[in-house]
Design a protein around this motif. Structure first.
Motif, short mmCIF file in Angstrom:
data_model
loop_
_atom_site.label_atom_id
_atom_site.label_comp_id
_atom_site.label_asym_id
_atom_site.label_seq_id
_atom_site.Cartn_x
_atom_site.Cartn_y
_atom_site.Cartn_z
N CYS A 43 19.89 48.73 -6.29
CA CYS A 43 18.43 48.70 -6.25
C CYS A 43 17.87 48.97 -7.64
CB CYS A 43 17.90 49.76 -5.28
SG CYS A 43 18.28 49.45 -3.55
N SER A 44 16.80 48.30 -7.97
CA SER A 44 16.14 48.49 -9.26
C SER A 44 15.51 49.87 -9.33
CB SER A 44 15.07 47.42 -9.45
OG SER A 44 14.22 47.75 -10.51
N LEU A 45 15.81 50.60 -10.39
CA LEU A 45 15.18 51.91 -10.58
C LEU A 45 13.68 51.77 -10.76
CD1 LEU A 45 17.58 53.90 -12.96
CD2 LEU A 45 16.85 54.55 -10.67
N LYS A 50 12.02 54.23 -8.08
CA LYS A 50 10.98 55.13 -8.60
C LYS A 50 9.63 54.95 -7.91
CE LYS A 50 13.08 56.00 -13.09
NZ LYS A 50 12.94 55.89 -14.56
N PRO A 51 9.19 53.70 -7.66
CA PRO A 51 7.92 53.55 -6.93
C PRO A 51 7.96 54.15 -5.52
CG PRO A 51 8.45 51.50 -8.05
CD PRO A 51 9.66 52.39 -8.16
N LYS A 52 9.11 54.04 -4.84
CA LYS A 52 9.21 54.62 -3.50
C LYS A 52 9.14 56.14 -3.55
CE LYS A 52 11.33 50.81 -1.19
NZ LYS A 52 12.49 50.21 -0.58
N ASP A 62 7.48 67.26 -2.43
CA ASP A 62 7.97 67.56 -3.76
C ASP A 62 9.34 66.91 -3.95
OD1 ASP A 62 9.97 69.23 -2.63
OD2 ASP A 62 8.77 71.02 -2.91
N GLY A 63 9.89 67.03 -5.15
CA GLY A 63 11.15 66.37 -5.47
C GLY A 63 12.29 66.76 -4.56
N SER A 64 12.38 68.04 -4.20
CA SER A 64 13.49 68.47 -3.34
C SER A 64 13.35 67.90 -1.93
CB SER A 64 13.59 69.99 -3.30
OG SER A 64 12.47 70.56 -2.69
N GLN A 65 12.12 67.78 -1.44
CA GLN A 65 11.91 67.18 -0.12
C GLN A 65 12.28 65.70 -0.13
OE1 GLN A 65 7.80 68.47 0.07
NE2 GLN A 65 8.26 69.78 1.82
N VAL A 66 11.89 65.01 -1.19
CA VAL A 66 12.23 63.59 -1.32
C VAL A 66 13.75 63.43 -1.40
CG1 VAL A 66 12.06 61.55 -2.79
CG2 VAL A 66 10.03 62.96 -2.37
N ALA A 67 14.40 64.29 -2.15
CA ALA A 67 15.86 64.22 -2.27
C ALA A 67 16.52 64.39 -0.90
CB ALA A 67 16.36 65.28 -3.25
N LYS A 68 16.02 65.34 -0.10
CA LYS A 68 16.58 65.56 1.24
C LYS A 68 16.41 64.33 2.12
CE LYS A 68 15.94 70.56 1.32
NZ LYS A 68 15.15 71.66 1.87
N ILE A 69 15.26 63.68 2.01
CA ILE A 69 15.02 62.46 2.79
C ILE A 69 16.01 61.37 2.38
CG2 ILE A 69 13.40 60.54 3.12
CD1 ILE A 69 11.16 62.67 3.11
N ILE A 70 16.21 61.21 1.08
CA ILE A 70 17.13 60.17 0.60
C ILE A 70 18.55 60.45 1.07
CG2 ILE A 70 18.12 59.06 -1.44
CD1 ILE A 70 15.42 59.60 -2.85
N VAL A 71 18.97 61.72 1.02
CA VAL A 71 20.32 62.08 1.48
C VAL A 71 20.49 61.76 2.96
CG1 VAL A 71 21.94 63.98 1.88
CG2 VAL A 71 20.69 63.85 -0.28
N ARG A 72 19.48 62.10 3.75
CA ARG A 72 19.58 61.87 5.20
C ARG A 72 19.39 60.42 5.60
NH1 ARG A 72 17.09 65.85 9.23
NH2 ARG A 72 18.62 64.76 10.47
N PHE A 73 18.49 59.72 4.89
CA PHE A 73 18.13 58.35 5.26
C PHE A 73 18.14 57.44 4.02
CE2 PHE A 73 15.71 61.33 7.95
CZ PHE A 73 16.31 61.07 9.18
N PRO A 74 19.29 57.24 3.39
CA PRO A 74 19.31 56.47 2.15
C PRO A 74 18.85 55.03 2.30
CG PRO A 74 21.55 56.88 2.93
CD PRO A 74 20.62 57.70 3.78
N ARG A 75 18.94 54.49 3.50
CA ARG A 75 18.49 53.10 3.71
C ARG A 75 16.99 52.93 3.50
NH1 ARG A 75 22.59 50.01 5.92
NH2 ARG A 75 24.28 51.23 6.77
N LEU A 76 16.25 54.03 3.57
CA LEU A 76 14.81 53.96 3.30
C LEU A 76 14.53 53.46 1.89
CD1 LEU A 76 13.43 57.26 4.85
CD2 LEU A 76 13.08 54.94 5.70
#
Length: 87
Positions: A43-45, A50-52, A62-76
């Motif tokens: 995927c393009s950064l 970055k826009p997502k 915040d950044g840590s919440q976004v990171a948790k979402i990506i870890v749990r649901f990377p397909r997003l």
């Protein structure tokens, strides 16, 4: 199939791993995320990832919440529009 072999270490993997760690992910979380959704490395950064993240942050995360979402649901972070799909 092993999709990782189609990505360039310098052009795809290193920048995305660095970016994920800058979001607040631990290395083990980065590995887990890539294992769940290896397409993330293609995927393009600038045009996609970055826009997502910015959109998620605009919702008050915040950044840590976004990171948790990506870890749990990377397909997003795939190529479809989060905003259109979550409305």
């Amino acid at each position: 199939p092993n999709l990782m072999c189609t990505y360039s270490l310098e052009e795809n993997l290193k920048p995305r791993v660095k970016w994920l760690k800058e979001l607040g992910m631990k290395y083990s979380q980065v590995v887990k995320t890539i294992a769940k959704f290896p397409q993330l490395m293609g995927c393009s950064l600038e045009g996609n990832l970055k826009p997502k993240v910015q959109w998620l942050k605009s919702l008050g995360m915040d950044g840590s919440q976004v990171a948790k979402i990506i870890v749990r649901f990377p397909r997003l972070m795939g190529s479809y529009s989060l905003e259109d799909n979550l409305k």
